[in-house]
Scaffold this active site. Structure first.
Site, PDB file in Angstrom:
ATOM      1  N   GLY A  10      36.652  42.386  28.632  1.00 45.51           N
ATOM      2  CA  GLY A  10      35.878  41.231  29.067  1.00 45.51           C
ATOM      3  C   GLY A  10      35.286  40.552  27.835  1.00 45.51           C
ATOM      4  N   LEU A  11      34.285  39.712  28.062  1.00 44.61           N
ATOM      5  CA  LEU A  11      33.687  39.004  26.930  1.00 44.61           C
ATOM      6  C   LEU A  11      33.094  39.982  25.914  1.00 44.61           C
ATOM      7  CD1 LEU A  11      32.840  36.386  25.552  1.00 44.61           C
ATOM      8  CD2 LEU A  11      30.792  36.352  26.986  1.00 44.61           C
ATOM      9  N   ALA A  12      32.391  41.011  26.397  1.00 39.96           N
ATOM     10  CA  ALA A  12      31.749  41.955  25.472  1.00 39.96           C
ATOM     11  C   ALA A  12      32.798  42.641  24.600  1.00 39.96           C
ATOM     12  CB  ALA A  12      30.940  42.989  26.249  1.00 39.96           C
ATOM     13  N   SER A  38      35.023  40.240  35.010  1.00 39.14           N
ATOM     14  CA  SER A  38      34.056  39.272  35.559  1.00 39.14           C
ATOM     15  C   SER A  38      33.867  38.098  34.617  1.00 39.14           C
ATOM     16  CB  SER A  38      32.683  39.929  35.753  1.00 39.14           C
ATOM     17  OG  SER A  38      32.712  40.872  36.773  1.00 39.14           O
ATOM     18  N   TRP A  41      35.372  34.945  35.327  1.00 35.14           N
ATOM     19  CA  TRP A  41      34.959  34.308  36.584  1.00 35.14           C
ATOM     20  C   TRP A  41      33.591  33.641  36.481  1.00 35.14           C
ATOM     21  CZ3 TRP A  41      36.430  38.163  41.077  1.00 35.14           C
ATOM     22  CH2 TRP A  41      37.786  38.446  40.996  1.00 35.14           C
ATOM     23  N   GLY A  45      27.552  29.488  32.911  1.00 36.45           N
ATOM     24  CA  GLY A  45      27.620  29.497  31.458  1.00 36.45           C
ATOM     25  C   GLY A  45      26.697  30.507  30.835  1.00 36.45           C
ATOM     26  N   GLU A 110      19.044  26.379  35.454  1.00 35.16           N
ATOM     27  CA  GLU A 110      19.375  27.255  36.571  1.00 35.16           C
ATOM     28  C   GLU A 110      18.110  27.870  37.135  1.00 35.16           C
ATOM     29  OE1 GLU A 110      23.218  29.659  36.988  1.00 35.16           O
ATOM     30  OE2 GLU A 110      22.678  29.833  34.896  1.00 35.16           O
ATOM     31  N   HIS A 229      23.971  38.229  44.705  1.00 31.80           N
ATOM     32  CA  HIS A 229      23.981  36.773  44.566  1.00 31.80           C
ATOM     33  C   HIS A 229      23.794  36.179  45.952  1.00 31.80           C
ATOM     34  CE1 HIS A 229      25.066  32.706  43.525  1.00 31.80           C
ATOM     35  NE2 HIS A 229      25.144  33.055  42.254  1.00 31.80           N
ATOM     36  N   ARG A 275      16.504  35.152  42.268  1.00 28.31           N
ATOM     37  CA  ARG A 275      17.685  35.519  43.044  1.00 28.31           C
ATOM     38  C   ARG A 275      17.418  36.520  44.157  1.00 28.31           C
ATOM     39  NH1 ARG A 275      22.834  35.946  39.046  1.00 28.31           N
ATOM     40  NH2 ARG A 275      23.178  33.715  39.119  1.00 28.31           N
ATOM     41  N   HIS A 334      26.579  41.433  42.868  1.00 32.63           N
ATOM     42  CA  HIS A 334      26.992  40.490  41.828  1.00 32.63           C
ATOM     43  C   HIS A 334      26.829  41.037  40.419  1.00 32.63           C
ATOM     44  CE1 HIS A 334      27.845  36.568  40.224  1.00 32.63           C
ATOM     45  NE2 HIS A 334      26.669  36.464  39.631  1.00 32.63           N
ATOM     46  N   ARG A 369      18.066  40.421  36.815  1.00 37.66           N
ATOM     47  CA  ARG A 369      18.620  39.630  35.715  1.00 37.66           C
ATOM     48  C   ARG A 369      18.348  38.141  35.911  1.00 37.66           C
ATOM     49  NH1 ARG A 369      24.273  37.079  35.040  1.00 37.66           N
ATOM     50  NH2 ARG A 369      24.073  37.061  37.283  1.00 37.66           N
ATOM     51  N   SER A 374      23.627  37.251  31.156  1.00 33.22           N
ATOM     52  CA  SER A 374      24.558  38.368  30.954  1.00 33.22           C
ATOM     53  C   SER A 374      25.675  38.029  29.977  1.00 33.22           C
ATOM     54  CB  SER A 374      25.128  38.851  32.278  1.00 33.22           C
ATOM     55  OG  SER A 374      25.392  37.781  33.123  1.00 33.22           O
ATOM     56  N   LEU A 375      26.204  36.810  30.037  1.00 36.37           N
ATOM     57  CA  LEU A 375      27.189  36.447  29.010  1.00 36.37           C
ATOM     58  C   LEU A 375      26.509  36.511  27.648  1.00 36.37           C
ATOM     59  CD1 LEU A 375      29.188  33.442  30.552  1.00 36.37           C
ATOM     60  CD2 LEU A 375      29.778  35.850  30.560  1.00 36.37           C
TER      61      LEU A 375
HETATM   62  C1  LIG Z   1      31.793  35.245  39.956  1.00 40.68           C
HETATM   63  C2  LIG Z   1      30.863  35.561  38.816  1.00 40.68           C
HETATM   64  C3  LIG Z   1      30.166  34.530  38.179  1.00 40.68           C
HETATM   65  C4  LIG Z   1      29.304  34.821  37.110  1.00 40.68           C
HETATM   66  N1  LIG Z   1      28.684  33.785  36.443  1.00 40.68           N
HETATM   67  C5  LIG Z   1      27.952  34.070  35.339  1.00 40.68           C
HETATM   68  C6  LIG Z   1      27.402  33.024  34.540  1.00 40.68           C
HETATM   69  O1  LIG Z   1      27.591  31.846  34.795  1.00 40.68           O
HETATM   70  N2  LIG Z   1      26.672  33.378  33.441  1.00 40.68           N
HETATM   71  C7  LIG Z   1      26.441  34.680  33.092  1.00 40.68           C
HETATM   72  O2  LIG Z   1      25.776  34.937  32.084  1.00 40.68           O
HETATM   73  N3  LIG Z   1      26.967  35.678  33.822  1.00 40.68           N
HETATM   74  C8  LIG Z   1      27.716  35.408  34.922  1.00 40.68           C
HETATM   75  N4  LIG Z   1      28.263  36.439  35.645  1.00 40.68           N
HETATM   76  C9  LIG Z   1      28.104  37.810  35.140  1.00 40.68           C
HETATM   77  C10 LIG Z   1      29.001  37.980  33.930  1.00 40.68           C
HETATM   78  O3  LIG Z   1      30.242  37.370  34.169  1.00 40.68           O
HETATM   79  C11 LIG Z   1      29.232  39.440  33.613  1.00 40.68           C
HETATM   80  O4  LIG Z   1      28.045  40.147  33.626  1.00 40.68           O
HETATM   81  C12 LIG Z   1      29.843  39.579  32.212  1.00 40.68           C
HETATM   82  O5  LIG Z   1      30.978  38.771  32.136  1.00 40.68           O
HETATM   83  C13 LIG Z   1      30.184  41.023  31.923  1.00 40.68           C
HETATM   84  O6  LIG Z   1      31.015  41.062  30.782  1.00 40.68           O
HETATM   85  P1  LIG Z   1      31.624  42.444  30.351  1.00 40.68           P
HETATM   86  O7  LIG Z   1      32.495  42.158  29.194  1.00 40.68           O
HETATM   87  O8  LIG Z   1      30.553  43.433  30.226  1.00 40.68           O
HETATM   88  O9  LIG Z   1      32.487  42.892  31.629  1.00 40.68           O
HETATM   89  P2  LIG Z   1      33.816  42.274  32.250  1.00 40.68           P
HETATM   90  O10 LIG Z   1      34.008  40.875  31.874  1.00 40.68           O
HETATM   91  O11 LIG Z   1      33.787  42.587  33.717  1.00 40.68           O
HETATM   92  O12 LIG Z   1      34.966  43.115  31.562  1.00 40.68           O
HETATM   93  C14 LIG Z   1      35.119  44.483  31.826  1.00 40.68           C
HETATM   94  C15 LIG Z   1      36.473  44.919  31.325  1.00 40.68           C
HETATM   95  O13 LIG Z   1      36.610  46.330  31.467  1.00 40.68           O
HETATM   96  C16 LIG Z   1      37.841  46.612  32.119  1.00 40.68           C
HETATM   97  N5  LIG Z   1      37.794  47.933  32.747  1.00 40.68           N
HETATM   98  C17 LIG Z   1      37.222  48.326  33.909  1.00 40.68           C
HETATM   99  N6  LIG Z   1      37.465  49.627  34.133  1.00 40.68           N
HETATM  100  C18 LIG Z   1      38.197  50.079  33.084  1.00 40.68           C
HETATM  101  C19 LIG Z   1      38.776  51.328  32.734  1.00 40.68           C
HETATM  102  N7  LIG Z   1      38.664  52.429  33.510  1.00 40.68           N
HETATM  103  N8  LIG Z   1      39.467  51.420  31.585  1.00 40.68           N
HETATM  104  C20 LIG Z   1      39.630  50.346  30.767  1.00 40.68           C
HETATM  105  N9  LIG Z   1      39.098  49.140  31.038  1.00 40.68           N
HETATM  106  C21 LIG Z   1      38.394  49.009  32.189  1.00 40.68           C
HETATM  107  C22 LIG Z   1      38.008  45.436  33.065  1.00 40.68           C
HETATM  108  O14 LIG Z   1      39.308  45.318  33.568  1.00 40.68           O
HETATM  109  C23 LIG Z   1      37.631  44.315  32.106  1.00 40.68           C
HETATM  110  O15 LIG Z   1      38.680  44.035  31.231  1.00 40.68           O
HETATM  111  C24 LIG Z   1      29.124  36.153  36.710  1.00 40.68           C
HETATM  112  C25 LIG Z   1      29.814  37.184  37.356  1.00 40.68           C
HETATM  113  C26 LIG Z   1      30.684  36.895  38.404  1.00 40.68           C
HETATM  114  C27 LIG Z   1      31.418  38.015  39.066  1.00 40.68           C
END
Ligand SMILES: Cc1cc2nc3c(=O)[nH]c(=O)nc-3n(C[C@H](O)[C@H](O)[C@H](O)COP(=O)(O)OP(=O)(O)OC[C@H]3O[C@@H](n4cnc5c(N)ncnc54)[C@H](O)[C@@H]3O)c2cc1C
Length: 535
Positions: A10-12, A38, A41, A45, A110, A229, A275, A334, A369, A374-375
């Site tokens: 994901g982004l992180a 996520s 999705w 922002g 927001e 949410h 929220r 959410h 939150r 979170s982004l």
């Molecule tokens: C619909 C929606 C809208 C949102 N809108 C916003 C917003 O506008 N602004 C904001 O700040 N936040 C928003 N959020 C929250 C935000 O998107 C997430 O908190 C953030 O993107 C999390 O980033 P991440 O990299 O931690 O996780 P993720 O982006 O979820 O990435 C996790 C990664 O780990 C992988 N993974 C999972 N299990 C395993 C495994 N066993 N082995 C290897 N890889 C695995 C997944 O496939 C994915 O690649 C939104 C969330 C959703 C669902």
């Protein structure tokens, strides 16, 4: 041999991989890059105090108010304080944030933000475009090796330090577990919304990394705080598409089937209330049979398709034209506020293990939150983990022996045979009913039946095993928190108790013991933790 592994794309995870370059790193992702995260999705922002009249102090104050007494004030200041720098870095990778006529970044307001401070892209496409940009950068970075269709099963730990990670291929018909030796592992597997029947999260958001780290002994905190949410689009789809908060920021309002603007009964800020309050109000209307709907007709009307193309497409697919008709909405799991406890460098309690993004519990979000933080946390902590790891004094011992996965021969994968749909549906339905938007002691105690899943899943199916372990952490923490605070609402303890304004770190071993006490009718179980909130 590549000795640094990032679990999750994901982004992180992707931001950390880019910031680590030219240090070699392997990123594993259960799906092709861009899918199953996520991040792609995210609609509104990323929050950053970069607008005129805004400041780090104001952003921190809003975050702390939303966090309902449980934020770690030092972490809040650190993370929101780094926002401008990380936005600059995203711009350098080519992220095309929306700009105004003068060329300045265009910022939206927001819910619960006192200023316009959310940098978005094309109305509601922020996550998709940020991810596409970073994926292109990752593909152009020779130091990053990506293993797509690969998921983590378990960590290998020896003498308190990570030695590698057991993985499997998600697209193989008969996958065999394999071992990736590693001196350093960054967990970036996102949240656990899939534990609930209605969620906005992708299928992969099952809390895998949280369960894996917890089984390895990592400390976990704030598991009871799951953000719902208020405005998932309720058209029977799973995951439920989201009607972004920015719609309410633009003036859309909530009504029930009688046309009553029901938020007037709940909060002075109406639809822009925190929220948890809006989610509970939506849940109350639905449980009372009155339904809940988002009315965007006056506020957005004919601009809908151009300003919010993702939401527009989701509605139109369900036969609803949101410019002219009400959008049916429901509260949906959410965001997972709790997670693996980390310090300011994203280090966990296990040597060689970092955790970043939604899986982590940094203390930024507290009990609730603030939208779009979170982004921000994903890039700030992804960047900090990479910087810390590049300087970390990792042990120089020479290659780790290949280790067989301890459960080899006793497992099953989602891609293989045994359909476990009924087990999964039971778990998700039970969690929604008794550990969801509203909870009470009897309901939480009743969830001890989920523990029985451990007996029912032989051979081991990794996804259900992980969901069971995360459920156990959520249920026991929610049971022990005898008050209502932020996203955690107990009908039997509806008030906030100042004496419980502390985080309660735990381990999976403790949670298992608590679970057994609960199952035996242990009404006196209380939180052991003492991590005081620094507000
Ligand atoms: C619909 C929606 C809208 C949102 N809108 C916003 C917003 O506008 N602004 C904001 O700040 N936040 C928003 N959020 C929250 C935000 O998107 C997430 O908190 C953030 O993107 C999390 O980033 P991440 O990299 O931690 O996780 P993720 O982006 O979820 O990435 C996790 C990664 O780990 C992988 N993974 C999972 N299990 C395993 C495994 N066993 N082995 C290897 N890889 C695995 C997944 O496939 C994915 O690649 C939104 C969330 C959703 C669902």
């Amino acid at each position: 041999m590549n000795e640094t592994v990032i679990v999750g794309a994901g982004l992180a995870g992707l931001f950390a991989a880019l910031k680590l370059a030219p240090v070699p790193v392997t990123v594993i992702s259960p799906k092709p890059l861009g899918e199953g995260a996520s991040s792609a999705w995210a609609q509104a922002g990323i929050a950053a105090a970069i607008g005129e009249g805004d400041s780090v102090d104001k952003h921190a104050a809003d975050t702390i108010v939303a966090g309902a007494g449980l934020c770690d004030a030092a972490m809040v200041r650190l993370i929101v304080g780094e926002a401008p720098r990380r936005i600059e870095e995203l711009l350098r990778y080519g992220v095309p944030f929306d700009r105004d006529l003068e060329g300045k970044l265009k910022l939206q307001r927001e819910a619960a933000h006192s200023e316009k401070r959310v940098a978005g892209i094309n109305g509601d496409r922020a996550g998709k475009v940020i991810m596409e940009t970073l994926i292109a950068a990752v593909r152009n970075t020779p130091s990053i090796r990506v293993l797509e269709n690969t998921a983590a099963l378990d960590l290998a730990v020896a003498d308190g330090r990570v030695t590698g990670i057991h993985c499997y291929q998600t697209n193989a018909v008969h996958p065999e577990p394999f071992f990736l030796p590693a001196r350093a592992v960054i967990m970036a597997t996102g949240g656990a919304g899939q534990l609930y029947r209605v969620t906005t999260n992708p299928e992969e958001a099952r809390g895998d990394g949280l369960a894996i780290a917890a089984r390895a002994g990592a400390h976990v905190a704030d598991a009871e705080f799951v953000q719902f949410h208020p405005t998932a689009i309720d058209v029977g789809k799973s995951p439920a598409p989201l009607a972004t908060e920015a719609l309410r920021g633009e003036g859309a309002w909530l009504v029930n089937s009688a046309g009553e603007r029901f938020m007037e009964r709940h909060h002075a800020d109406l639809e822009l209330a925190p929220r948890d309050i809006v989610a509970r109000a939506v849940e109350i209307e639905r449980l009372a049979g009155r339904g809940a709907f988002l009315d965007c007709r006056a506020a957005i009307g004919e601009h809908f398709a151009s300003h919010f193309p993702t939401v527009y497409a989701s509605c139109m697919e369900a036969g609803i034209n949101p410019a002219r008709a009400l959008i049916p909405v429901a509260a949906a799991a959410h965001y997972t506020m709790g997670g693996v406890v980390t310090d300011a460098c994203a280090r966990t309690s296990i040597g060689g293990l970092w955790a970043i993004g939604e899986i982590a519990c940094t203390g930024l979000h507290g009990a609730n939150r603030l939208a779009s933080n979170s982004l921000l946390e994903a890039v700030v902590m992804g960047g900090r983990a990479a910087e810390d790891m590049a300087n970390a004094d990792l042990p120089r011992t020479k290659p780790f022996a290949l280790r067989p996965w301890p459960h080899q021969g006793a497992w099953d994968t989602p891609a293989r045979t045994v359909p476990q749909a009924a087990t999964l549906a039971h778990l998700r339905k039970s969690m929604s009913a008794s550990a969801g938007v509203v909870r009470d002691q009897a309901g939480l105690a009743g969830l001890t039946s989920i523990l029985g899943i451990s007996e029912r899943i032989f051979p081991i199916r990794p996804d259900i095993r992980n969901m069971r372990d995360v459920a156990m952490l959520i249920i026991t923490s929610a049971y022990k928190r005898r008050e209502s605070r932020g996203a955690h609402y107990r009908t039997d303890y509806p008030h906030t108790d100042p004496a419980q304004a502390r985080r309660a770190p735990t381990t999976l071993t403790e949670a298992r013991a608590d679970y057994l006490t609960m199952a035996a009718g242990g009404a006196t179980l209380t939180a052991r933790g003492s991590m005081a909130a620094e507000v």
